[in-house]
Design an enzyme around this catalytic site. Structure first.
Site, PDB file in Angstrom:
ATOM      1  N   GLY A 207     -35.887   2.123  41.973  1.00 30.42           N
ATOM      2  CA  GLY A 207     -36.392   0.783  42.274  1.00 30.42           C
ATOM      3  C   GLY A 207     -37.622   0.478  41.444  1.00 30.42           C
TER       4      GLY A 207
ATOM      5  N   GLY B 181     -39.329  -2.639  41.704  1.00 31.79           N
ATOM      6  CA  GLY B 181     -40.112  -3.757  42.224  1.00 31.79           C
ATOM      7  C   GLY B 181     -41.560  -3.330  42.364  1.00 31.79           C
ATOM      8  N   GLY B 182     -42.331  -4.113  43.094  1.00 34.57           N
ATOM      9  CA  GLY B 182     -43.745  -3.802  43.258  1.00 34.57           C
ATOM     10  C   GLY B 182     -43.976  -2.402  43.805  1.00 34.57           C
ATOM     11  N   ALA B 183     -43.175  -1.995  44.777  1.00 33.93           N
ATOM     12  CA  ALA B 183     -43.400  -0.701  45.420  1.00 33.93           C
ATOM     13  C   ALA B 183     -43.123   0.459  44.462  1.00 33.93           C
ATOM     14  CB  ALA B 183     -42.529  -0.583  46.667  1.00 33.93           C
ATOM     15  N   GLY B 184     -41.988   0.399  43.775  1.00 37.13           N
ATOM     16  CA  GLY B 184     -41.608   1.488  42.879  1.00 37.13           C
ATOM     17  C   GLY B 184     -42.586   1.635  41.727  1.00 37.13           C
TER      18      GLY B 184
ATOM     19  N   PHE C 155     -53.110 -18.532  55.577  1.00 36.86           N
ATOM     20  CA  PHE C 155     -51.678 -18.294  55.749  1.00 36.86           C
ATOM     21  C   PHE C 155     -51.413 -18.018  57.210  1.00 36.86           C
ATOM     22  CE2 PHE C 155     -47.566 -17.316  53.942  1.00 36.86           C
ATOM     23  CZ  PHE C 155     -47.617 -17.940  52.712  1.00 36.86           C
TER      24      PHE C 155
ATOM     25  N   GLN D 222     -36.293 -10.676  59.832  1.00 37.66           N
ATOM     26  CA  GLN D 222     -36.978 -11.974  59.880  1.00 37.66           C
ATOM     27  C   GLN D 222     -36.155 -13.100  59.259  1.00 37.66           C
ATOM     28  OE1 GLN D 222     -40.767 -12.997  57.479  1.00 37.66           O
ATOM     29  NE2 GLN D 222     -41.465 -12.774  59.578  1.00 37.66           N
TER      30      GLN D 222
ATOM     31  N   HIS E  78     -36.653 -16.790  58.012  1.00 38.78           N
ATOM     32  CA  HIS E  78     -37.687 -17.753  57.658  1.00 38.78           C
ATOM     33  C   HIS E  78     -37.177 -19.142  58.016  1.00 38.78           C
ATOM     34  CE1 HIS E  78     -40.594 -19.988  55.313  1.00 38.78           C
ATOM     35  NE2 HIS E  78     -41.242 -18.887  55.018  1.00 38.78           N
TER      36      HIS E  78
ATOM     37  N   LEU F  61     -36.041 -20.297  49.348  1.00 34.78           N
ATOM     38  CA  LEU F  61     -37.165 -20.459  50.258  1.00 34.78           C
ATOM     39  C   LEU F  61     -38.077 -21.625  49.890  1.00 34.78           C
ATOM     40  CD1 LEU F  61     -38.233 -18.694  52.633  1.00 34.78           C
ATOM     41  CD2 LEU F  61     -39.988 -17.968  51.047  1.00 34.78           C
TER      42      LEU F  61
ATOM     43  N   GLU G  94     -44.060 -21.412  53.402  1.00 34.80           N
ATOM     44  CA  GLU G  94     -44.812 -21.829  54.573  1.00 34.80           C
ATOM     45  C   GLU G  94     -45.968 -22.756  54.192  1.00 34.80           C
ATOM     46  OE1 GLU G  94     -44.773 -18.455  57.272  1.00 34.80           O
ATOM     47  OE2 GLU G  94     -46.918 -18.748  57.497  1.00 34.80           O
TER      48      GLU G  94
ATOM     49  N   ARG H  26     -43.032 -17.564  62.499  1.00 33.73           N
ATOM     50  CA  ARG H  26     -41.726 -17.813  61.890  1.00 33.73           C
ATOM     51  C   ARG H  26     -40.565 -17.654  62.861  1.00 33.73           C
ATOM     52  NH1 ARG H  26     -42.590 -14.732  56.036  1.00 33.73           N
ATOM     53  NH2 ARG H  26     -44.049 -16.293  55.257  1.00 33.73           N
TER      54      ARG H  26
ATOM     55  N   HIS I  41     -34.497 -13.387  55.558  1.00 35.92           N
ATOM     56  CA  HIS I  41     -35.611 -13.272  54.619  1.00 35.92           C
ATOM     57  C   HIS I  41     -36.141 -11.861  54.431  1.00 35.92           C
ATOM     58  CE1 HIS I  41     -38.971 -14.672  52.324  1.00 35.92           C
ATOM     59  NE2 HIS I  41     -39.873 -14.320  53.216  1.00 35.92           N
TER      60      HIS I  41
ATOM     61  N   ARG J  52     -42.980  -9.654  60.674  1.00 35.10           N
ATOM     62  CA  ARG J  52     -43.977  -9.535  59.615  1.00 35.10           C
ATOM     63  C   ARG J  52     -44.728 -10.844  59.418  1.00 35.10           C
ATOM     64  NH1 ARG J  52     -44.160 -11.060  54.176  1.00 35.10           N
ATOM     65  NH2 ARG J  52     -41.967 -11.626  54.028  1.00 35.10           N
TER      66      ARG J  52
ATOM     67  N   LEU K   1     -46.313  -8.007  50.377  1.00 34.73           N
ATOM     68  CA  LEU K   1     -46.849  -7.622  49.078  1.00 34.73           C
ATOM     69  C   LEU K   1     -47.967  -6.586  49.234  1.00 34.73           C
ATOM     70  CD1 LEU K   1     -46.814 -11.086  47.230  1.00 34.73           C
ATOM     71  CD2 LEU K   1     -45.246  -9.175  46.902  1.00 34.73           C
TER      72      LEU K   1
HETATM   73  C1  FAD Z   1     -38.410 -15.928  48.267  1.00 32.52           C
HETATM   74  C2  FAD Z   1     -39.325 -14.875  48.792  1.00 32.52           C
HETATM   75  C3  FAD Z   1     -40.682 -15.120  48.916  1.00 32.52           C
HETATM   76  C4  FAD Z   1     -41.546 -14.148  49.397  1.00 32.52           C
HETATM   77  N1  FAD Z   1     -42.892 -14.420  49.479  1.00 32.52           N
HETATM   78  C5  FAD Z   1     -43.731 -13.448  49.897  1.00 32.52           C
HETATM   79  C6  FAD Z   1     -45.149 -13.681  49.905  1.00 32.52           C
HETATM   80  O1  FAD Z   1     -45.627 -14.745  49.550  1.00 32.52           O
HETATM   81  N2  FAD Z   1     -45.955 -12.683  50.315  1.00 32.52           N
HETATM   82  C7  FAD Z   1     -45.463 -11.477  50.716  1.00 32.52           C
HETATM   83  O2  FAD Z   1     -46.252 -10.607  51.056  1.00 32.52           O
HETATM   84  N3  FAD Z   1     -44.130 -11.221  50.695  1.00 32.52           N
HETATM   85  C8  FAD Z   1     -43.256 -12.173  50.291  1.00 32.52           C
HETATM   86  N4  FAD Z   1     -41.904 -11.910  50.267  1.00 32.52           N
HETATM   87  C9  FAD Z   1     -41.416 -10.564  50.580  1.00 32.52           C
HETATM   88  C10 FAD Z   1     -41.625  -9.625  49.395  1.00 32.52           C
HETATM   89  O3  FAD Z   1     -41.554 -10.332  48.203  1.00 32.52           O
HETATM   90  C11 FAD Z   1     -40.593  -8.499  49.341  1.00 32.52           C
HETATM   91  O4  FAD Z   1     -40.486  -7.906  50.584  1.00 32.52           O
HETATM   92  C12 FAD Z   1     -41.025  -7.435  48.348  1.00 32.52           C
HETATM   93  O5  FAD Z   1     -41.281  -7.999  47.097  1.00 32.52           O
HETATM   94  C13 FAD Z   1     -40.041  -6.303  48.197  1.00 32.52           C
HETATM   95  O6  FAD Z   1     -40.498  -5.441  47.146  1.00 32.52           O
HETATM   96  P1  FAD Z   1     -39.876  -4.019  46.872  1.00 32.52           P
HETATM   97  O7  FAD Z   1     -40.638  -3.396  45.769  1.00 32.52           O
HETATM   98  O8  FAD Z   1     -39.784  -3.271  48.144  1.00 32.52           O
HETATM   99  O9  FAD Z   1     -38.379  -4.335  46.458  1.00 32.52           O
HETATM  100  P2  FAD Z   1     -37.776  -5.286  45.310  1.00 32.52           P
HETATM  101  O10 FAD Z   1     -38.785  -6.017  44.556  1.00 32.52           O
HETATM  102  O11 FAD Z   1     -36.661  -6.027  45.966  1.00 32.52           O
HETATM  103  O12 FAD Z   1     -37.180  -4.233  44.322  1.00 32.52           O
HETATM  104  C14 FAD Z   1     -36.082  -3.424  44.618  1.00 32.52           C
HETATM  105  C15 FAD Z   1     -35.803  -2.598  43.402  1.00 32.52           C
HETATM  106  O13 FAD Z   1     -34.839  -1.613  43.701  1.00 32.52           O
HETATM  107  C16 FAD Z   1     -33.852  -1.591  42.715  1.00 32.52           C
HETATM  108  N5  FAD Z   1     -32.641  -1.100  43.351  1.00 32.52           N
HETATM  109  C17 FAD Z   1     -32.102  -1.494  44.525  1.00 32.52           C
HETATM  110  N6  FAD Z   1     -30.993  -0.777  44.770  1.00 32.52           N
HETATM  111  C18 FAD Z   1     -30.847   0.097  43.758  1.00 32.52           C
HETATM  112  C19 FAD Z   1     -29.901   1.101  43.435  1.00 32.52           C
HETATM  113  N7  FAD Z   1     -28.852   1.363  44.206  1.00 32.52           N
HETATM  114  N8  FAD Z   1     -30.061   1.794  42.290  1.00 32.52           N
HETATM  115  C20 FAD Z   1     -31.094   1.536  41.456  1.00 32.52           C
HETATM  116  N9  FAD Z   1     -32.005   0.598  41.719  1.00 32.52           N
HETATM  117  C21 FAD Z   1     -31.888  -0.103  42.846  1.00 32.52           C
HETATM  118  C22 FAD Z   1     -33.784  -3.005  42.188  1.00 32.52           C
HETATM  119  O14 FAD Z   1     -33.289  -3.016  40.883  1.00 32.52           O
HETATM  120  C23 FAD Z   1     -35.248  -3.396  42.233  1.00 32.52           C
HETATM  121  O15 FAD Z   1     -35.890  -2.944  41.074  1.00 32.52           O
HETATM  122  C24 FAD Z   1     -41.025 -12.889  49.790  1.00 32.52           C
HETATM  123  C25 FAD Z   1     -39.665 -12.636  49.669  1.00 32.52           C
HETATM  124  C26 FAD Z   1     -38.806 -13.610  49.195  1.00 32.52           C
HETATM  125  C27 FAD Z   1     -37.347 -13.315  49.115  1.00 32.52           C
END
Ligand code: FAD
Ligand code: SF4
Ligand code: FES
Lengths: 251, 578
Positions: free
Chosen positions: B12, B14-17, B116, B236, B238, B248, B251, B282, B348, B390, B396
């Protein structure tokens, strides 16, 4: 390019229209060919919905990238009716009853609408797209005025979709050229008051494969789905090279 | 079969990874395996902001943030985790700023903050400016900044690789198996530590704000490896997704004063929560919308209501709500300055997920026994800082705080030699090979029918409002779909960029998440936060102040549900009143 008029937007999604979608299909080592699909769609459907429906209900082999479905992830830039666009930010209503889709030009095709983005990201990496600042950071944030922040705002919108680079005749003619997207991302740091790497980046961009290959054709700015004035940013960088430094507000 | 060896494999981007990768890449070999190019991850979709008690605009304290988090989560939050979240958010935000994140600025050049929902001063007295933001694309900027730093630190990416299997050696994580979408090869990664940061599973429902990639892969892979899933019944919805497409509308609109209207033009929230009206939490707003629709007061009797911002005036709309206007224009062809916007609740965010402790270590049971070498972070994980619901801007923060903690804990364990490579079992990748062969040879229906039935079923029977009867029906329907899934077929037999194969595998993952969700929901006979039972409309702390752990049977289906006590330190559970 289609000449038919666009289907009218109706309030009800139930009013569907018949579309003819021509997709340029291909795989490495095989000649590409056009394939035609007939499918029903609502004028309010995104083009990516149409592609998904074809894939899910007619032809599972149709191949394209997509993820967010609302224009923020940059996965599905492709040449639709002759113009690079995100399939998820383009509605059937704007495309007509006959729609053509091809992979973006200037990129090696992997399969159907999927192109190899590795060279694109390679060029991006070349311009050092990260904050360079060797002064130890304070315990809290580095200060920056609202004006300084605004100076580089445009480039921060980039989603690296590659539409600009794939629409640029200079890129088609010269695949070595870094292309507009890399320059946009260089601009984002060159004009950031917190960054100390402008000189390095301007050096990189002033060489053979740098900004001077831009012929201000404006295709890039026309296609950018984030409405970034790409050509203006390139001009900004050219000026910074000429003056030896970027013009950033002092406060 | 291609084989790789890295100190740490992170699934993964995303931000966490990426946050976890950042803690490790300067010293250890790190591979980030992602089914998307990193910048395509769904973190980039987050708009609103990221919460931290910096106090740049007005007095604020991390204790207040902690309290809001606990209360917002209807007291199902583990308070040790909420404390870590609120405390460490501050430093984590400064880290992001130092890496170049372009936050909006105050007049004196500091990080700007705004209000918020649910974030308050002095333990609930009134709203506080706590959300740090970068225009209306905070998530995009976090993702870009983290990716930029990964480029700088030369993190090694395996892009467009779909992880399919967690490798376990004698009860500890020893690697990952992944399917290369590009060429169909199955790769084995041997590692001293594995992190799952694979995001949420909104794709289980019909209307969702989540990307097509949000199919709960990491949760399902863990679940198939015998690891429980925690609190899956808490999902959740939304309130304001664009009608039909689910995209989305933040809010922020209601923050600026938007109304919600039914078909009689009535501001119906006045009836449900007279004090907070449209700004209630929400879950409450989503329920009210569904209630209106049920009672025939949806617009034209259909399943949507209006979000109305016309009275805010063109100028304010242009200045403060550009994203919303843009989305409404693009996807509905509606001009929000002159017309109300059709909306409906949209799936959401997953409060539940892979259970972890505050170091990101995955835990195996109600005694919090950690699994050596296995970590999870972000939406895929359940720490649990969000409890039953949440707060906006708290996801984030979760990513960056717990992504960072997971990375740091791994670094510590590697430094001390407590983590090492293990011999991989002889049958490594067998499950993956079998799954791929089965799908390729399948003769049953295609994914589409199963996927559509799942999404409808989950929406109708395991959505905003739930009852025993519907949940039981939903459970047997999901079990039936699981059966049918075993015989799924695909048209595309190619090994080059076979996205039909990828989607078929993903469907299996999201079905598992749906299964755990509905079974956990059926057993929780109370209403709390995002889980609302019409037949048990009140919270029941006596019986249910505990986390659900759902375990899978070897051959599919939920084997058992266990319960784990909630950690309560500072704040005794009270009624959640706003
Ligand atoms: C429209 C929207 C608006 C939002 N607004 C806010 C906000 O304003 N503030 C807030 O705090 N939160 C907000 N959230 C929530 C927040 O954005 C998400 O919960 C968060 O970004 C998830 O991050 P993550 O790193 O966990 O996963 P993600 O960013 O979803 O990343 C998942 C990663 O895992 C990888 N992956 C998944 N499965 C596999 C697999 N089988 N093999 C290899 N790779 C895989 C994907 O490629 C991706 O890189 C919002 C969410 C949405 C949908
Ligand atoms: S500048 Fe615009 S067109 Fe070019 S990559 Fe960025 S978002 Fe895409
Ligand atoms: S699918 Fe994300 S930009 Fe189109």
């Amino acid at each position: 390019m289609t000449t038919t008029s666009a289907p009218k937007v109706q309030n009800a999604r139930a009013n569907t229209v018949q579309l003819t979608v021509r997709v340029k299909r291909g795989a490495p080592g095989a000649a590409s060919h056009w394939q035609e699909y007939k499918i029903e769609a609502s004028p309010l459907d995104r083009f990516v919905d149409v592609l998904n429906n074809i894939k899910w209900t007619q032809d599972g082999t149709l191949t394209f990238r997509r993820s967010c479905l609302h224009g923020v992830c940059g996965s599905d830039s492709m040449r639709i009716n002759g113009r690079n666009q995100l399939a998820c930010k383009t509605l059937v209503a704007d495309l007509g009853y006959k729609i053509s889709a091809e992979p973006m030009l200037g990129y090696p095709v992997i399969r159907d609408l999927v192109v190899d983005m590795d060279p694109f990201f390679g060029k991006y990496e070349k311009v050092k797209p990260f904050l360079i600042n060797n002064t130890p950071a304070p315990a809290t944030e580095r200060l920056q005025s609202a004006d300084q922040r605004k100076r580089f705002d445009a480039g921060t919108k980039c989603i690296l979709c590659g539409a600009c680079t794939g629409s640029c005749p200079s890129v088609w003619a010269n695949p070595e050229w870094v292309g507009p997207a890399a320059i946009v991302n260089a601009h984002r740091f060159i004009f950031d008051s917190r960054d100390e790497g402008a000189a390095e980046r301007l050096q990189i961009l002033s060489d053979r494969t740098g900004v001077w290959r831009c012929r201000t054709i404006f295709n890039c700015a026309d296609v950018c789905p984030r409405e970034i004035p790409v050509t203006d940013l390139i001009e900004d960088v050219k000026r910074a090279i000429i003056y030896g430094e970027p013009d950033i507000p002092n406060t | 079969m291609p084989y790789h060896k890295f100190d740490v494999v992170i699934v993964g981007s995303g931000g966490a990874g990426l946050m976890a990768a950042m803690q490790l890449s300067h010293k250890y070999s790190v591979a980030v395996v992602s089914k998307l190019y990193p910048t395509r991850s769904h973190t980039g979709a987050a708009q609103g902001g990221v919460a931290a008690a910096l106090g740049n605009q007005e007095e604020d304290h991390w204790q207040w943030h902690m309290f809001d988090t606990v209360k917002g989560g209807d007291y199902l939050v583990d308070q040790d985790a909420a404390e870590v979240l609120a405390r460490e958010a501050i430093d984590a935000i400064y880290d992001l700023e130092h890496w170049g994140l372009p936050f909006n600025r105050t007049a004196d050049g500091r990080i700007d903050q705004r209000r918020f929902g649910g974030h308050t001063r002095n333990f609930g007295e009134g709203p506080v400016m706590r959300s740090c933001y970068a225009a209306d694309r905070t998530g995009h900027m976090i993702l870009q900044t983290m990716f930029q730093q990964s480029v700088k630190n030369q993190v090694q990416f395996f892009n467009e690789f779909l992880a399919t299997e967690l490798i376990v050696t004698d009860g500890r994580a020893s690697g990952v198996v992944a399917y290369s979408i590009r060429d169909g090869d199955v790769h084995t990664f041997s590692a001293k530590a594995v992190v799952f940061a694979t995001g949420g599973y909104g794709r289980a429902w019909r209307i969702t704000s989540n990307a097509l990639a949000c199919t709960g892969d990491g949760m399902s892979i863990a679940y198939r490896s015998g690891i429980p899933l925690e609190d899956m019944e808490f999902y959740q919805f939304h309130p304001t997704g664009i009608y039909h497409v689910g995209v989305l509308l933040s809010e922020a609109a209601r923050g600026e004063g938007a109304y919600l209207l039914n078909n009689e033009g009535e501001r119906f929230m006045m009836r449900y929560t007279p004090s907070l009206q449209e700004l209630a939490p929400r879950d409450i707003v989503s329920r009210s919308i569904v209630q209106e629709i049920r009672e025939g007061r949806g617009i034209d009797g259909q399943d949507y209501v209006y979000l109305d911002i016309r009275h805010l005036g063109a100028e304010k709309i242009r200045e403060k709500l550009p994203d919303i206007t843009d989305f409404a224009r693009t996807y509905l062809r509606i001009e929000p300055i002159t017309d109300p916007v059709p909306i409906q609740p949209t799936a959401h965010y997953a409060m539940g997920g892979i259970p972890t402790n505050i170091n990101g270590q995955v835990i195996l049971d109600e005694k919090n026994t950690p699994m050596l070498g296995f970590y999870a972070a972000g939406e895929a994980a359940c720490v649990s800082v969000h409890g039953a619901n949440r707060l906006g801007t708290n996801s984030l923060v979760d990513l960056i705080v717990f992504g960072r903690r997971a990375g740091k804990h791994i670094a510590k364990m590697l430094d001390s030699g407590e983590l090492d490579y293990a011999d991989l079992p002889a049958n490594t990748a067998e499950r993956t090979q079998q799954m791929i062969s089965r799908i390729r040879a399948g003769s049953g229906e295609r994914a589409e029918t199963i996927r559509e039935e799942m999404r409808d079923t989950m929406t109708d029977m395991c959505g905003v409002m739930r009852t025993e009867e519907k949940l039981l029906q939903c459970g047997s329907k999901i079990a039936e779909l699981q059966e049918r899934y075993q015989n799924i077929s695909i048209m595309d037999k190619s090994s080059s960029f076979n996205t039909e194969m990828m989607e078929a595998i993903e469907l299996g993952y999201v079905l598992d998440c749906a299964e755990a969700t509905v079974e956990s929901a059926a057993a929780r006979k109370e209403s709390r936060g995002g889980h609302f039972r019409e037949d048990y409309p009140t919270r029941d702390d006596k019986q249910f102040l505990s986390h659900t752990l759902a375990y899978r049977k070897e051959n599919g289906g939920v084997k058992e549900l266990r319960y784990k006590p909630v950690v309560i330190t500072e704040f005794q559970p009270k009624e959640r009143k706003y």
